[in-house]
Design a protein around this motif. Structure first.
Motif, PDB file in Angstrom:
ATOM      1  N   ARG A 181       0.740  -1.215   0.110  1.00 27.45           N
ATOM      2  CA  ARG A 181       0.174   0.218  -0.210  1.00 27.45           C
ATOM      3  C   ARG A 181       0.869   1.213   0.297  1.00 27.45           C
ATOM      4  N   ARG A 182       2.043   1.194   0.364  1.00 27.43           N
ATOM      5  CA  ARG A 182       2.326   2.453   1.394  1.00 27.43           C
ATOM      6  C   ARG A 182       3.493   2.577  -0.141  1.00 27.43           C
ATOM      7  N   LEU A 183       4.006   1.568  -0.648  1.00 34.49           N
ATOM      8  CA  LEU A 183       4.532   1.786  -2.125  1.00 34.49           C
ATOM      9  C   LEU A 183       4.104   2.217  -3.667  1.00 34.49           C
ATOM     10  N   ALA A 184       2.237   1.553  -3.450  1.00 33.72           N
ATOM     11  CA  ALA A 184       1.593   1.866  -4.578  1.00 33.72           C
ATOM     12  C   ALA A 184       1.535   3.743  -4.498  1.00 33.72           C
ATOM     13  N   VAL A 185       1.299   4.441  -2.658  1.00 36.04           N
ATOM     14  CA  VAL A 185       1.029   5.636  -2.487  1.00 36.04           C
ATOM     15  C   VAL A 185       2.685   6.549  -3.287  1.00 36.04           C
TER      16      VAL A 185
END
Length: 87
Positions: A78-82
């Motif tokens: 999730r954090r990498l996608a953002v």
């Protein structure tokens, strides 16, 4: 259009079984998720030992502490996608 590759840094030490597990997870995820991985051994560096020893492994994403002790793969995704989204 090239996307930005995030930098994941993992601070680890020899003999740390949680570190070995985290390194294995991050190495396996690196190509799939498209991030750069910097593995920093704290052994023998007094400043790094003082800062990180009790929290190992410590995982940072683009300079922000993300995890201690364990890598939570879903949260990392999730954090990498953002972080890698344009804009």
């Amino acid at each position: 259009m090239a996307s930005t590759r995030s930098l994941v840094v993992v601070y680890h030490a020899s003999g740390c079984h949680l570190c070995e597990r985290a390194l294995g997870q991050l190495r396996a995820l690196r190509d799939e998720l498209g991030f750069e991985l910097d593995e920093v051994a704290i052994d023998g560096d007094p400043e790094l030992e003082e800062r990180y020893r009790e929290w190992l492994p410590v995982v940072e994403l683009d300079g922000e502490r993300l995890f201690t002790y364990y890598v939570h793969e879903d949260a990392l995704r999730r954090r990498l996608a953002v972080a890698q989204s344009p804009g």
